[in-house]
Design a protein around this motif. Structure first.
Motif, PDB file in Angstrom:
ATOM      1  N   ALA A  51       0.842  -1.205   0.000  1.00  7.80           N
ATOM      2  CA  ALA A  51       0.000   0.000   0.000  1.00  7.80           C
ATOM      3  C   ALA A  51       0.872   1.246   0.000  1.00  7.80           C
ATOM      4  CB  ALA A  51      -0.919  -0.013   1.223  1.00  7.80           C
ATOM      5  N   SER A  52       1.891   1.243   0.856  1.00  7.28           N
ATOM      6  CA  SER A  52       2.781   2.395   0.972  1.00  7.28           C
ATOM      7  C   SER A  52       3.528   2.646  -0.339  1.00  7.28           C
ATOM      8  CB  SER A  52       3.754   2.134   2.129  1.00  7.28           C
ATOM      9  OG  SER A  52       4.857   2.969   2.060  1.00  7.28           O
ATOM     10  N   THR A  53       3.940   1.584  -1.002  1.00 10.46           N
ATOM     11  CA  THR A  53       4.641   1.728  -2.277  1.00 10.46           C
ATOM     12  C   THR A  53       3.707   2.284  -3.350  1.00 10.46           C
ATOM     13  OG1 THR A  53       5.998  -0.184  -1.687  1.00 10.46           O
ATOM     14  CG2 THR A  53       6.082   0.529  -3.978  1.00 10.46           C
ATOM     15  N   ALA A  54       2.483   1.758  -3.401  1.00 14.01           N
ATOM     16  CA  ALA A  54       1.521   2.223  -4.407  1.00 14.01           C
ATOM     17  C   ALA A  54       1.218   3.712  -4.220  1.00 14.01           C
ATOM     18  CB  ALA A  54       0.240   1.401  -4.321  1.00 14.01           C
ATOM     19  N   VAL A  55       1.060   4.126  -2.973  1.00 22.18           N
ATOM     20  CA  VAL A  55       0.789   5.543  -2.688  1.00 22.18           C
ATOM     21  C   VAL A  55       1.989   6.396  -3.108  1.00 22.18           C
ATOM     22  CG1 VAL A  55       0.450   7.239  -0.827  1.00 22.18           C
ATOM     23  CG2 VAL A  55      -0.857   5.093  -0.827  1.00 22.18           C
ATOM     24  N   THR A  56       3.195   5.921  -2.785  1.00 19.12           N
ATOM     25  CA  THR A  56       4.409   6.662  -3.137  1.00 19.12           C
ATOM     26  C   THR A  56       4.549   6.803  -4.653  1.00 19.12           C
ATOM     27  OG1 THR A  56       5.499   5.807  -1.160  1.00 19.12           O
ATOM     28  CG2 THR A  56       6.919   6.750  -2.862  1.00 19.12           C
ATOM     29  N   VAL A  57       4.338   5.702  -5.381  1.00 25.61           N
ATOM     30  CA  VAL A  57       4.450   5.756  -6.844  1.00 25.61           C
ATOM     31  C   VAL A  57       3.406   6.721  -7.412  1.00 25.61           C
ATOM     32  CG1 VAL A  57       4.124   4.424  -8.974  1.00 25.61           C
ATOM     33  CG2 VAL A  57       5.514   3.481  -7.125  1.00 25.61           C
ATOM     34  N   PHE A  58       2.204   6.690  -6.836  1.00 21.63           N
ATOM     35  CA  PHE A  58       1.159   7.609  -7.316  1.00 21.63           C
ATOM     36  C   PHE A  58       1.586   9.067  -7.113  1.00 21.63           C
ATOM     37  CE2 PHE A  58      -2.609  10.238  -6.911  1.00 21.63           C
ATOM     38  CZ  PHE A  58      -3.318   9.897  -8.056  1.00 21.63           C
ATOM     39  N   ILE A  59       2.098   9.352  -5.909  1.00 28.58           N
ATOM     40  CA  ILE A  59       2.510  10.736  -5.604  1.00 28.58           C
ATOM     41  C   ILE A  59       3.666  11.156  -6.518  1.00 28.58           C
ATOM     42  CG2 ILE A  59       3.586  12.223  -3.847  1.00 28.58           C
ATOM     43  CD1 ILE A  59       1.973  10.633  -1.742  1.00 28.58           C
ATOM     44  N   VAL A  60       4.661  10.276  -6.636  1.00 27.02           N
ATOM     45  CA  VAL A  60       5.841  10.606  -7.442  1.00 27.02           C
ATOM     46  C   VAL A  60       5.452  10.846  -8.908  1.00 27.02           C
ATOM     47  CG1 VAL A  60       7.954   9.643  -8.438  1.00 27.02           C
ATOM     48  CG2 VAL A  60       7.561   9.488  -5.978  1.00 27.02           C
ATOM     49  N   ARG A  61       4.646   9.959  -9.460  1.00 29.12           N
ATOM     50  CA  ARG A  61       4.361  10.031 -10.899  1.00 29.12           C
ATOM     51  C   ARG A  61       3.210  10.962 -11.253  1.00 29.12           C
ATOM     52  NH1 ARG A  61       5.263   4.076 -13.660  1.00 29.12           N
ATOM     53  NH2 ARG A  61       7.528   4.045 -13.398  1.00 29.12           N
ATOM     54  N   GLN A  87       8.105  -0.394 -10.485  1.00 28.89           N
ATOM     55  CA  GLN A  87       7.293   0.816 -10.295  1.00 28.89           C
ATOM     56  C   GLN A  87       6.008   0.745 -11.116  1.00 28.89           C
ATOM     57  OE1 GLN A  87      10.480   3.639 -11.150  1.00 28.89           O
ATOM     58  NE2 GLN A  87      10.343   4.408  -9.049  1.00 28.89           N
ATOM     59  N   ASN A  88       6.096   0.170 -12.326  1.00 25.25           N
ATOM     60  CA  ASN A  88       4.898   0.051 -13.151  1.00 25.25           C
ATOM     61  C   ASN A  88       3.860  -0.884 -12.545  1.00 25.25           C
ATOM     62  OD1 ASN A  88       5.652   1.867 -15.103  1.00 25.25           O
ATOM     63  ND2 ASN A  88       6.520   0.335 -16.483  1.00 25.25           N
ATOM     64  N   PHE A  89       4.320  -1.882 -11.791  1.00 21.61           N
ATOM     65  CA  PHE A  89       3.373  -2.786 -11.142  1.00 21.61           C
ATOM     66  C   PHE A  89       2.475  -2.002 -10.180  1.00 21.61           C
ATOM     67  CE2 PHE A  89       2.325  -5.525  -7.446  1.00 21.61           C
ATOM     68  CZ  PHE A  89       1.462  -6.392  -8.090  1.00 21.61           C
ATOM     69  N   THR A 104       1.089   3.563 -16.238  1.00 25.97           N
ATOM     70  CA  THR A 104       1.575   2.484 -17.098  1.00 25.97           C
ATOM     71  C   THR A 104       1.620   1.159 -16.335  1.00 25.97           C
ATOM     72  OG1 THR A 104       3.811   3.194 -16.494  1.00 25.97           O
ATOM     73  CG2 THR A 104       2.941   3.968 -18.608  1.00 25.97           C
ATOM     74  N   TRP A 105       0.437   0.668 -15.947  1.00 25.93           N
ATOM     75  CA  TRP A 105       0.359  -0.532 -15.113  1.00 25.93           C
ATOM     76  C   TRP A 105       0.866  -1.763 -15.843  1.00 25.93           C
ATOM     77  CZ3 TRP A 105      -3.915  -4.461 -14.063  1.00 25.93           C
ATOM     78  CH2 TRP A 105      -3.618  -5.206 -12.917  1.00 25.93           C
ATOM     79  N   TRP A 150      10.891   2.023  -1.698  1.00 20.36           N
ATOM     80  CA  TRP A 150      10.683   1.102  -2.821  1.00 20.36           C
ATOM     81  C   TRP A 150       9.959   1.836  -3.956  1.00 20.36           C
ATOM     82  CZ3 TRP A 150       7.230  -3.959  -2.877  1.00 20.36           C
ATOM     83  CH2 TRP A 150       7.705  -4.830  -3.865  1.00 20.36           C
ATOM     84  N   GLY A 151       9.001   2.683  -3.566  1.00 20.00           N
ATOM     85  CA  GLY A 151       8.256   3.442  -4.569  1.00 20.00           C
ATOM     86  C   GLY A 151       9.122   4.484  -5.272  1.00 20.00           C
ATOM     87  N   ILE A 152       9.977   5.159  -4.508  1.00 19.12           N
ATOM     88  CA  ILE A 152      10.845   6.192  -5.086  1.00 19.12           C
ATOM     89  C   ILE A 152      11.832   5.585  -6.081  1.00 19.12           C
ATOM     90  CG2 ILE A 152      12.755   7.798  -4.557  1.00 19.12           C
ATOM     91  CD1 ILE A 152      11.340   8.483  -1.938  1.00 19.12           C
ATOM     92  N   THR A 153      12.432   4.444  -5.691  1.00 21.65           N
ATOM     93  CA  THR A 153      13.537   3.902  -6.492  1.00 21.65           C
ATOM     94  C   THR A 153      13.152   2.722  -7.390  1.00 21.65           C
ATOM     95  OG1 THR A 153      14.145   2.339  -4.742  1.00 21.65           O
ATOM     96  CG2 THR A 153      15.198   4.511  -4.681  1.00 21.65           C
ATOM     97  N   GLY A 154      12.145   1.954  -6.993  1.00 24.26           N
ATOM     98  CA  GLY A 154      11.830   0.717  -7.709  1.00 24.26           C
ATOM     99  C   GLY A 154      12.751  -0.426  -7.310  1.00 24.26           C
ATOM    100  N   PHE A 155      13.673  -0.143  -6.371  1.00 25.04           N
ATOM    101  CA  PHE A 155      14.614  -1.165  -5.894  1.00 25.04           C
ATOM    102  C   PHE A 155      14.201  -1.679  -4.520  1.00 25.04           C
ATOM    103  CE2 PHE A 155      18.090   0.929  -8.524  1.00 25.04           C
ATOM    104  CZ  PHE A 155      18.385  -0.195  -9.281  1.00 25.04           C
ATOM    105  N   CYS A 156      14.211  -2.995  -4.357  1.00 25.40           N
ATOM    106  CA  CYS A 156      14.118  -3.583  -3.023  1.00 25.40           C
ATOM    107  C   CYS A 156      15.432  -4.346  -2.813  1.00 25.40           C
ATOM    108  CB  CYS A 156      12.913  -4.519  -2.919  1.00 25.40           C
ATOM    109  SG  CYS A 156      12.950  -5.912  -4.063  1.00 25.40           S
ATOM    110  N   PRO A 157      15.727  -4.802  -1.584  1.00 26.91           N
ATOM    111  CA  PRO A 157      17.013  -5.489  -1.372  1.00 26.91           C
ATOM    112  C   PRO A 157      17.220  -6.663  -2.333  1.00 26.91           C
ATOM    113  CG  PRO A 157      16.042  -4.912   0.738  1.00 26.91           C
ATOM    114  CD  PRO A 157      15.008  -4.574  -0.304  1.00 26.91           C
ATOM    115  N   GLY A 158      16.228  -7.542  -2.444  1.00 23.31           N
ATOM    116  CA  GLY A 158      16.368  -8.738  -3.274  1.00 23.31           C
ATOM    117  C   GLY A 158      16.430  -8.452  -4.766  1.00 23.31           C
TER     118      GLY A 158
END
Lengths: 143, 149
Positions: free
Chosen positions: A126-136, B29-31, B37-38, B95-103
């Protein structure tokens, strides 16, 4: 845009799962990159050698696939370096306190039906989806 | 032998990350970009990974011990707590900012991608800082052994 790759993604997913099962069967360890990596950051864990070996394998495989296999692995990061640093710091702090990341929580943890891992996965998705939405869509990208 | 099998497990993991697309920050990030761009591919990664792990773990954990150790190292903690929730929420921002996670980022080093190197360096500093703060607050003396993943 990235290409929708259901078959390659599913196949890759089964390999990630296989790696997790192998590491549990042989070493009795959760294949979580946060836990494995943390043990390599000083002060290192006493059992650091298998951790380094796992990491070496994880780095070597894509290199071999592209270098010797001649297979191009799609990769694109349009994120400016300062934001990679900010994001990296945030990820490091987050996975430390959150006790794991997608590999540990969303694969190994959910497979064990761990309440902590299921919750963590829902929260960070959820947190990632919100962040991606805000960023993009609010900021219009990072520069 | 122990290190060779760990290396092989790591290689299988890295191959999976590469083939699945988890190695590609733009794809990750697209996911999550439902409004743009889903790319639903990563749902297939998780499905494949969970199918194998769900069945495989049940077979493996029936055994008395792993091949190279005397017992399975499974997270002992069961209850939800604030660090877990706050940590997971925080991780998602990065994760949202970069699209990178550790793995996803570690195998990307094998592609000689500078972005992965920058991210990983910062992430390692982040983990080290968090660990110092954690020890200072005496949150947990052996946080790594207690990590769920």
């Amino acid at each position: 845009m990235t290409e929708f790759t259901p078959f390659a993604s599913f196949l890759g997913g089964t390999l990630i799962g296989l790696a997790a099962v192998l590491l549990m069967a042989l070493h009795g360890r959760i294949a979580g990159m946060t836990g494995i990596l943390s043990g390599l950051i000083p002060p290192t864990a006493p059992d650091w050698t298998w951790r380094l070996a796992f990491l070496a394998g994880a780095v070597a495989a894509p290199a071999l696939i592209t270098g010797f296999g001649g297979y191009a692995i799609p990769f694109h990061s349009g994120v400016p370096a300062p934001w990679l640093v900010v994001g990296g710091l945030i990820v490091g702090i987050g996975v430390h306190f959150g006790a794991g990341c997608p590999s540990g929580h969303s694969v190994c943890g959910i497979a064990r039906l761990s309440r902590r891992s299921i919750t963590a996965t829902l929260v960070f998705m959820a947190s990632t989806a919100v962040t991606v939405f805000i960023v993009r869509h609010v900021l219009g990208g990072l520069s | 032998m122990r290190n060779i099998t760990a290396l092989l497990a790591g290689a299988v993991f890295g191959t999976g990350i590469a083939i699945s697309g988890m190695i590609n920050p733009a794809k990750v990030q697209n996911f999550f970009d439902l409004a743009g761009t889903w790319d639903p591919s990563l749902a297939f990664v998780m499905t494949g990974a969970l199918l194998v792990t769900f069945v495989g773990y049940r077979l493996v954990l029936k055994r008395p011990a792993p091949v190279f150790d005397t017992s399975f190292h499974l997270p002992a903690k069961k209850q939800l707590d604030l660090p877990l929730l706050a940590g997971a929420a925080t991780f998602g921002i990065g994760w949202g900012i970069t699209g990178f996670c550790p793995g996803g980022s570690i195998p990307a080093l094998g592609l000689a991608e500078p972005s992965a190197l920058i991210f990983i360096a910062a992430m390692v500093v982040g983990i080290a800082l968090a660990r110092i703060t954690g020890n200072w607050r005496q949150a947990s003396a052996s946080v790594d052994a207690d990590a769920d993943g």
